[in-house]
Design a protein around this motif. Structure first.
Motif, mmCIF file in Angstrom:
data_model
loop_
_atom_site.group_PDB
_atom_site.id
_atom_site.type_symbol
_atom_site.label_atom_id
_atom_site.label_comp_id
_atom_site.label_asym_id
_atom_site.label_seq_id
_atom_site.Cartn_x
_atom_site.Cartn_y
_atom_site.Cartn_z
ATOM 1 N N ALA A 116 0.748 -1.301 -0.040
ATOM 2 C CA ALA A 116 0.370 -0.336 -0.614
ATOM 3 C C ALA A 116 0.978 1.431 0.297
ATOM 4 O O ALA A 116 2.283 1.512 0.602
ATOM 5 C CB ALA A 116 -1.266 0.189 1.050
ATOM 6 N N HIS A 117 0.250 2.174 -0.709
ATOM 7 C CA HIS A 117 1.475 3.993 -0.771
ATOM 8 C C HIS A 117 0.366 4.510 -0.345
ATOM 9 O O HIS A 117 -1.125 5.186 -0.522
ATOM 10 C CB HIS A 117 1.703 3.870 -2.275
ATOM 11 C CG HIS A 117 2.645 2.905 -2.515
ATOM 12 N ND1 HIS A 117 3.764 2.699 -2.287
ATOM 13 C CD2 HIS A 117 1.804 2.002 -3.614
ATOM 14 C CE1 HIS A 117 4.417 2.252 -2.756
ATOM 15 N NE2 HIS A 117 3.490 1.021 -4.190
ATOM 16 N N ALA A 118 0.769 5.449 0.793
ATOM 17 C CA ALA A 118 0.305 6.784 0.887
ATOM 18 C C ALA A 118 -0.232 7.614 0.424
ATOM 19 O O ALA A 118 1.171 8.297 -0.444
ATOM 20 C CB ALA A 118 0.788 7.260 2.314
ATOM 21 N N PHE A 119 -1.626 8.136 0.513
ATOM 22 C CA PHE A 119 -1.704 9.026 -0.691
ATOM 23 C C PHE A 119 -0.711 10.487 0.411
ATOM 24 O O PHE A 119 -1.031 10.928 1.552
ATOM 25 C CB PHE A 119 -2.636 9.559 -0.639
ATOM 26 C CG PHE A 119 -3.493 11.059 -0.921
ATOM 27 C CD1 PHE A 119 -3.317 11.303 -2.289
ATOM 28 C CD2 PHE A 119 -3.882 11.820 -0.400
ATOM 29 C CE1 PHE A 119 -4.048 12.713 -3.121
ATOM 30 C CE2 PHE A 119 -4.401 13.010 -0.987
ATOM 31 C CZ PHE A 119 -4.066 13.002 -2.035
ATOM 32 N N GLN A 120 0.376 11.461 -0.259
ATOM 33 C CA GLN A 120 0.433 12.134 0.045
ATOM 34 C C GLN A 120 0.082 13.739 -0.479
ATOM 35 O O GLN A 120 -0.176 13.957 -2.084
ATOM 36 C CB GLN A 120 1.931 12.436 -0.226
ATOM 37 C CG GLN A 120 2.989 13.521 0.414
ATOM 38 C CD GLN A 120 4.722 13.256 0.347
ATOM 39 O OE1 GLN A 120 4.633 12.269 0.006
ATOM 40 N NE2 GLN A 120 5.087 14.241 0.468
ATOM 41 N N ALA A 121 0.024 15.561 0.189
ATOM 42 C CA ALA A 121 -0.604 15.891 -0.162
ATOM 43 C C ALA A 121 -0.186 16.727 -1.122
ATOM 44 O O ALA A 121 1.532 16.619 -0.621
ATOM 45 C CB ALA A 121 -1.622 17.012 0.355
ATOM 46 N N PRO A 122 -0.738 17.161 -2.653
ATOM 47 C CA PRO A 122 1.168 18.224 -3.062
ATOM 48 C C PRO A 122 1.107 19.374 -2.611
ATOM 49 O O PRO A 122 0.408 19.660 -1.814
ATOM 50 C CB PRO A 122 -0.424 18.398 -4.613
ATOM 51 C CG PRO A 122 -1.744 18.611 -3.870
ATOM 52 C CD PRO A 122 -1.766 17.400 -3.239
ATOM 53 N N ALA A 123 2.671 19.865 -2.644
ATOM 54 C CA ALA A 123 2.728 20.818 -1.978
ATOM 55 C C ALA A 123 2.253 22.020 -2.588
ATOM 56 O O ALA A 123 2.472 21.839 -3.713
ATOM 57 C CB ALA A 123 4.697 20.732 -1.715
ATOM 58 N N ALA A 124 2.612 23.173 -2.257
ATOM 59 C CA ALA A 124 2.575 24.204 -2.833
ATOM 60 C C ALA A 124 3.279 24.836 -3.981
ATOM 61 O O ALA A 124 4.228 25.202 -4.481
ATOM 62 C CB ALA A 124 2.549 25.410 -2.467
ATOM 63 N N GLY A 125 2.251 24.357 -5.514
ATOM 64 C CA GLY A 125 3.337 24.783 -6.568
ATOM 65 C C GLY A 125 3.521 23.404 -7.341
ATOM 66 O O GLY A 125 3.765 24.027 -8.549
ATOM 67 N N ILE B 139 -8.740 23.856 -3.838
ATOM 68 C CA ILE B 139 -10.036 24.545 -3.981
ATOM 69 C C ILE B 139 -11.186 23.018 -3.635
ATOM 70 O O ILE B 139 -11.810 23.005 -2.572
ATOM 71 C CB ILE B 139 -9.987 24.713 -4.868
ATOM 72 C CG1 ILE B 139 -9.608 26.350 -5.237
ATOM 73 C CG2 ILE B 139 -11.675 24.971 -5.656
ATOM 74 C CD1 ILE B 139 -9.726 26.368 -6.746
ATOM 75 N N VAL B 140 -11.017 21.808 -3.942
ATOM 76 C CA VAL B 140 -11.586 20.568 -3.392
ATOM 77 C C VAL B 140 -11.039 20.197 -2.379
ATOM 78 O O VAL B 140 -12.687 19.718 -1.539
ATOM 79 C CB VAL B 140 -11.538 19.216 -4.442
ATOM 80 C CG1 VAL B 140 -12.479 18.478 -4.345
ATOM 81 C CG2 VAL B 140 -11.577 19.876 -5.431
ATOM 82 N N VAL B 141 -9.997 19.917 -1.377
ATOM 83 C CA VAL B 141 -9.849 19.586 -0.463
ATOM 84 C C VAL B 141 -9.807 20.511 1.284
ATOM 85 O O VAL B 141 -10.337 19.986 1.369
ATOM 86 C CB VAL B 141 -8.602 18.547 -0.337
ATOM 87 C CG1 VAL B 141 -8.752 17.502 0.962
ATOM 88 C CG2 VAL B 141 -8.760 17.484 -1.516
ATOM 89 N N TYR C 74 -1.959 20.911 -7.498
ATOM 90 C CA TYR C 74 -2.137 21.778 -5.781
ATOM 91 C C TYR C 74 -3.772 22.744 -6.367
ATOM 92 O O TYR C 74 -3.560 22.812 -5.243
ATOM 93 C CB TYR C 74 -0.553 22.064 -5.189
ATOM 94 C CG TYR C 74 -1.230 23.309 -4.286
ATOM 95 C CD1 TYR C 74 -0.999 22.458 -3.012
ATOM 96 C CD2 TYR C 74 -1.735 24.906 -3.935
ATOM 97 C CE1 TYR C 74 -1.965 23.024 -2.110
ATOM 98 C CE2 TYR C 74 -1.552 24.456 -2.549
ATOM 99 C CZ TYR C 74 -1.714 24.494 -1.978
ATOM 100 O OH TYR C 74 -2.087 25.146 -0.466
ATOM 101 N N ASP C 75 -3.528 23.621 -6.776
ATOM 102 C CA ASP C 75 -4.765 24.040 -6.892
ATOM 103 C C ASP C 75 -5.719 23.890 -6.989
ATOM 104 O O ASP C 75 -7.098 24.057 -6.123
ATOM 105 C CB ASP C 75 -4.759 25.444 -8.171
ATOM 106 C CG ASP C 75 -3.478 26.294 -8.333
ATOM 107 O OD1 ASP C 75 -3.148 26.343 -7.030
ATOM 108 O OD2 ASP C 75 -3.093 26.794 -8.774
#
Length: 109
Positions: A34-43, A52-54, A47-48
């Motif tokens: 399994a691979h963890a979901f990592q939120a994208p960093a600014a830039g 907006i969604v999350v 990311y935009d």
């Protein structure tokens, strides 16, 4: 011929034990980590949209109001149709606590 309890259901459908074992072995070999979901960093790319969604939608006031509205709808449906009320309440709680659930899935790796 003896079938283990796991294979009895497959044998009743016309699947031989050798076929069932081959299917089980292929499933186990195809499983990956399994691979963890990592939120994208600014830039980062996307990311935009993620922001907006999350951040502003699901974790923001819109998600909270939607979760409370779904919860109240589920409670109102609980007395007339329990099969609609319970899943609606569960979904509402999942919507309200979406960020915690996402972090919990990330800790599984």
């Amino acid at each position: 011929m003896y079938f283990p309890p796991l294979l009895k259901g497959l044998a009743s459908r016309g699947l031989r034990a050798a076929d069932a074992l081959l299917l089980l072995a292929a499933t186990l070999l195809a499983a990956t980590a399994a691979h963890a979901f990592q939120a994208p960093a600014a830039g980062d790319l996307g990311y935009d949209i993620y922001d907006i969604v999350v951040n502003q939608g699901v974790k923001g006031p819109l998600g909270f109001v939607g979760g409370v509205a779904a919860f109240l709808f589920g409670v109102s449906r609980l007395f007339s149709n329990i099969m609609v009320g319970i899943p609606t309440i569960v979904a509402a709680v999942c919507l309200i606590r979406a960020d915690t659930i996402l972090q919990t899935f990330g800790m599984m790796t």
